[in-house]
Scaffold this motif. Structure first.
Motif, PDB file in Angstrom:
ATOM      1  N   SER A   1      21.269  11.371 -19.405  1.00 47.55           N
ATOM      2  CA  SER A   1      21.280  12.811 -19.640  1.00 47.55           C
ATOM      3  C   SER A   1      19.916  13.446 -19.408  1.00 47.55           C
ATOM      4  N   ASN A   2      19.977  14.674 -18.925  1.00 43.94           N
ATOM      5  CA  ASN A   2      18.760  15.476 -18.868  1.00 43.94           C
ATOM      6  C   ASN A   2      18.496  16.119 -20.219  1.00 43.94           C
ATOM      7  N   ASP A   3      19.521  16.144 -21.082  1.00 46.25           N
ATOM      8  CA  ASP A   3      19.396  16.729 -22.410  1.00 46.25           C
ATOM      9  C   ASP A   3      19.345  15.616 -23.456  1.00 46.25           C
TER      10      ASP A   3
ATOM     11  N   GLY B   1      19.345  16.901 -27.134  1.00 47.50           N
ATOM     12  CA  GLY B   1      20.657  17.294 -27.644  1.00 47.50           C
ATOM     13  C   GLY B   1      21.512  16.089 -27.985  1.00 47.50           C
TER      14      GLY B   1
END
Length: 110
Positions: free
Chosen positions: A49-51, A54
């Motif tokens: 994930s780039n997040d 989160g």
């Protein structure tokens, strides 16, 4: 002491009749299945994930919920393991540890 499961505050569990306590525990274990599925999804998301922040926060919330229920029902080993995992995740959030293959693989296989 109050406990919470499925968003319902519970009184001291020692006062709950045995049949009701069994139902509440069954509900907690069902919730644990959901939390573990969610945790697994977020662990996998941490890898690709780039997040990551989160995914890490969502993972933390799932483990925190398991810890709370385990503590309420006196499942001390599960509460302690969840607490250790929370501490590890908190160190990732604070940047005192980095997320790498060495750290993520035991989580994925556990």
């Amino acid at each position: 002491m109050l406990a919470c499961t499925a968003g319902v505050l519970l009184p001291n569990l020692s006062r709950v009749p045995p049949m009701e306590l069994a139902k509440l525990k069954q509900m907690f274990f069902g919730e644990c299945d959901d939390y573990l599925s969610s945790a697994n999804e977020h662990l996998n998301a941490l890898e690709d994930s780039n997040d990551q922040a989160g995914a890490l926060n969502a993972l933390f919330r799932a483990v925190h919920s398991i810890k709370g229920g385990a503590g309420a029902f006196g499942i001390d080993d599960l509460a302690e393991l969840s607490h250790l995992f929370e501490t590890f995740m908190d160190s990732l959030r604070k940047g005192t540890r980095i997320l790498d293959e060495k750290n993520i693989n035991p989580c994925l296989s556990g």
